[in-house]
Design a protein around this motif. Structure first.
Motif, PDB file in Angstrom:
ATOM      1  N   MET A 417       0.814  -1.211   0.000  1.00  0.00           N
ATOM      2  CA  MET A 417       0.000   0.000   0.000  1.00  0.00           C
ATOM      3  C   MET A 417       0.852   1.267   0.000  1.00  0.00           C
ATOM      4  N   GLN A 418       2.161   1.126   0.044  1.00  0.00           N
ATOM      5  CA  GLN A 418       3.035   2.290  -0.036  1.00  0.00           C
ATOM      6  C   GLN A 418       3.337   2.632  -1.495  1.00  0.00           C
ATOM      7  N   PRO A 419       3.575   3.887  -1.795  1.00  0.00           N
ATOM      8  CA  PRO A 419       3.821   4.298  -3.182  1.00  0.00           C
ATOM      9  C   PRO A 419       4.933   3.496  -3.845  1.00  0.00           C
ATOM     10  N   ASP A 420       4.628   2.996  -5.030  1.00  0.00           N
ATOM     11  CA  ASP A 420       5.597   2.290  -5.871  1.00  0.00           C
ATOM     12  C   ASP A 420       6.103   0.979  -5.271  1.00  0.00           C
ATOM     13  N   ARG A 421       5.340   0.404  -4.315  1.00  0.00           N
ATOM     14  CA  ARG A 421       5.807  -0.832  -3.696  1.00  0.00           C
ATOM     15  C   ARG A 421       4.789  -1.974  -3.823  1.00  0.00           C
ATOM     16  N   GLU A 422       3.775  -1.804  -4.673  1.00  0.00           N
ATOM     17  CA  GLU A 422       2.766  -2.863  -4.770  1.00  0.00           C
ATOM     18  C   GLU A 422       3.371  -4.175  -5.255  1.00  0.00           C
ATOM     19  N   ALA A 423       4.254  -4.124  -6.214  1.00  0.00           N
ATOM     20  CA  ALA A 423       4.872  -5.351  -6.722  1.00  0.00           C
ATOM     21  C   ALA A 423       5.606  -6.091  -5.600  1.00  0.00           C
TER      22      ALA A 423
END
Length: 535
Positions: A417-423
Motif C-alpha cells: 500500500m506504499q507508493p511504488d511498492r505494490e509489486a
C-alpha cells in the motif's frame, strides 16, 4: 447503580427469555492501596494477575450462555459478517441483527461490561506505578502489562463502537477513563473521537514498549514486547500509516514461525495449544473455572464453537454446528491445506468421509451422528487432549489472540500500500500464500488489497477479525447468492459497511455519564433476504 435489562428468548435448544438485574461496572481506584502493597510484597503481583482474570471469566454479567468473556466477544463480532454461518441460529442476536443488540438488552451490556472491567483493572495497576522509569522491575513490568492491556481494550472498543479511523477521525468512539479520571469527570465524560482514542492507544503502547523491553514472560497468556509490536502494527494498519505498520509487523515476527500443515490440521492439538511456535499471545481456558467445574462446560469456547464434543451447544449433543461460508470455501483451491479444516460437501453424510477430519466417535445415545454434520462444518478448533465427552478436559484449551501469520499479512499489505511498492507487496503475499498452497497464483482480476483480505479471511477464520476487517476496508457483506448456506431470512447483502457493526452503548452508561452525547443508532436488519449476488 443497578438497572434491569432484558435478555432475549431464542428458538435454539434450551434458551429461555428472562429478566436479569445486573450491576454497572465502576472503577475501584482504591481497591488496593499503596500502603497495602508495601506491607505485602505479593499484593502488587496479585493486582497484575487480576488484569487478566476477565479474559476467560465466565458469566461476568450473569449466567447467560453467551457470556464466557473475551472468546464470546470474538464470536459475536464474527457472526455479524459473512464468513461464519449460524444455520441453527445459536448466535442469533448477532447473526440476525436482533433487537437484543439495542441499549436495553444484555447483548449490548456484555462488551461494555467486559472492556471497562478490564480497563479498570489496568488503571488500578497503573495508579500504583506513577513513575515506571524509576520503579523496580516487578512494578515496571506490571505497569507495562497494564498499559498493553489498556491499549488492547481501547483498540477493540474504537473498532467496535465506530467506523474505521480513516475518513472518520472526528466521529465519537467511547469515553476514555484512566487512572487519573475523577468521579466527577466520569459523570461528564464524552465519547472521545477516533483521533483522540487512537492517539491515546499509541501513547499507551509506547509506554508498554518502554516498560517491557527486558520482560521475560513465563507463558503466552501475558503479552511481551513482541505483542506490543504486534498491537502497534494493528493500530498503524487501521490508521493507514503503512510505513509504521510494516516496521512493527516485521519487529513482531522475531522468534516466531508460521504454523505448518501438520500443526494446522492436527486432530489433537489443532488450534488449542499455546505452545505452538506461531502463537504470539493467547488465552488459556481453565477447567478450574467455577462455572465449568459446576458442570456447565457448554458455557465455553469449545462448548460454543467446536463440533467434536458432546457437552456443549455446538457439539454432537447440541447440533448448533459452526460452518464456513459456502462461497468462501469454494474459492479455496483444493491444493490449499486450510480447506481441509472444513467438511467438504463430498465428505458430508459419509462416515468414512467425516472420519478424515476427526477421531471422535460419538456414543450411540446422542441425538446426532457424524453423518448428520452439514457440509462446511468447521474442524479448525479442537478440544483439549481429545476430551470429546469430558468437559473438564476438553474445555481447557488455548485460544489465539495473536499469531505470527497475522503479522506476515500486515507486513505484506503495508508494503504493497506504499507508493511504488505494490509489486513488492504482491511478492511478499505470494510467499506467504505458498506456505499454505504450493500452487498459489495471485488472482489476475483481484486488487492487491482484496487478495490480502482473502488470505486474512481464510487464515484468521474464527479468530475475531471479520468485522474489524470489513470496517477497516469499508466493505459490504454478501450472504445471498446461488448455493448459499446462510440461513433463509438472514441472507443479507450490503454494498457498504453494515450499520449494525457499530455497537450500541448500554443505556445504564447514559444514566451515570451525562456527558456521553448521542448513542449509536439501534441496529436494524434488512427486510428479508437480498436478491442473489452474482459473483
Amino acid at each position: 447503580m443497578t438497572k434491569t435489562l432484558k435478555t432475549i428468548g431464542l428458538s435454539c435448544m434450551l434458551l429461555v427469555s428472562a429478566v436479569g438485574c445486573i450491576k454497572e461496572v465502576e472503577p475501584q481506584s482504591s481497591s488496593v492501596s499503596g500502603s497495602q502493597i508495601q506491607q505485602d510484597p505479593a499484593a502488587f503481583s496479585k493486582l497484575v494477575e487480576g488484569i487478566f482474570t476477565p479474559m476467560t471469566a465466565c458469566h461476568m454479567v450473569q449466567e447467560w450462555i453467551w457470556d464466557f468473556a473475551y472468546p464470546s466477544l470474538m464470536l459475536e463480532r464474527d457472526f455479524m459478517g459473512q464468513d461464519y454461518v449460524d444455520a441453527d441460529l445459536f448466535w442469533q442476536i448477532w447473526y440476525t441483527v436482533h433487537t437484543a443488540l439495542g441499549s436495553e438488552y444484555l447483548g449490548c451490556q456484555l462488551p461494555w461490561t467486559f472492556y471497562y472491567k478490564l480497563i479498570n483493572n489496568c488503571n488500578n495497576v497503573i495508579a500504583m506505578v506513577p513513575d515506571y522509569a524509576h520503579a523496580d522491575d516487578t512494578r515496571r513490568h506490571g505497569a507495562g502489562l497494564a498499559y498493553t492491556m489498556r491499549a488492547f481494550a481501547y483498540m477493540d472498543l474504537a473498532r467496535m463502537f465506530q467506523y474505521t479511523y480513516v475518513g472518520n477521525e472526528q466521529l465519537p468512539t467511547v469515553p476514555i477513563v484512566t487512572e487519573q479520571t475523577t468521579e466527577a469527570q466520569k459523570a461528564d465524560n464524552p465519547r472521545a473521537t477516533n483521533e483522540a482514542v487512537w492517539r491515546f492507544i499509541l501513547e499507551d503502547l509506547d509506554k508498554a514498549e518502554a516498560c517491557l523491553e527486558d520482560y521475560r514472560r513465563t507463558d503466552k497468556t501475558k503479552p511481551d514486547v513482541s505483542v506490543v509490536y504486534g498491537l502497534k502494527a494493528r493500530a498503524y494498519l487501521t490508521m493507514e500509516n503503512f510505513p509504521e505498520a510494516e516496521k512493527y509487523a516485521v519487529k513482531a515476527q522475531t522468534g516466531y514461525a508460521p504454523m505448518t500443515e501438520a500443526e494446522w490440521l492436527d486432530k489433537t492439538t489443532g488450534f488449542n495449544t499455546l505452545s505452538n511456535r506461531a502463537w504470539m499471545w493467547g488465552m488459556q481456558q481453565s477447567s478450574d473455572d467455577p462455572i465449568i467445574k459446576s458442570g456447565k462446560g457448554r458455557y465455553s469456547w469449545i462448548g460454543s464453537f467446536c463440533v467434536e464434543q458432546s457437552f456443549g451447544y455446538a457439539g454432537m449433543n447440541g447440533g448448533c454446528f459452526p460452518m464456513i461460508d459456502a462461497h468462501l470455501y469454494a474459492t479455496i483451491p483444493a491444493t490449499d491445506f486450510r480447506k481441509r479444516a472444513f467438511l467438504a460437501p463430498s465428505d458430508a453424510g459419509s462416515l468414512a468421509g467425516v472420519a478424515k477430519y476427526t477421531d471422535y466417535v460419538p456414543s450411540a445415545n446422542l441425538s446426532f451422528r457424524l453423518t448428520d454434520l452439514p457440509p462446511y462444518t468447521s474442524f479448525k478448533f479442537r478440544p483439549a487432549d481429545k476430551g470429546y465427552t469430558d468437559y473438564m478436559v476438553g474445555t481447557a484449551v488455548g485460544i489465539p489472540l495473536m499469531r505470527v501469520e497475522e503479522m506476515m499479512l500486515i507486513e505484506a499489505e503495508a508494503i504493497g500500500m506504499q507508493p511504488d511498492r505494490e509489486a513488492e507487496g504482491r511478492q511478499k503475499l505470494a510467499a506467504f500464500a505458498a506456505l499454505r498452497d504450493p500452487n498459489y497464483r495471485m488472482p489476475e482480476l483481484t486488487s492487491f488489497r482484496d487478495a490480502v483480505w482473502w488470505q486474512r479471511r481464510v487464515e484468521l477464520w474464527g479468530e475475531g477479525f471479520a468485522t474489524f476487517d470489513i470496517k477497516r476496508l469499508k466493505k459490504g457483506i454478501i450472504r445471498s447468492y446461488a448455493g448459499t448456506n446462510h440461513t433463509a431470512g438472514y441472507r443479507f447483502n450490503t454494498t457498504s459497511v453494515p450499520q449494525w457493526m457499530n455497537f450500541v452503548i448500554i443505556s445504564t452508561e447514559f444514566d451515570n455519564n451525562h456527558g456521553l452525547g448521542e448513542n449509536n443508532p439501534t441496529p436494524t436488519p434488512p427486510a428479508g433476504d437480498s436478491p442473489e449476488h452474482q459473483f
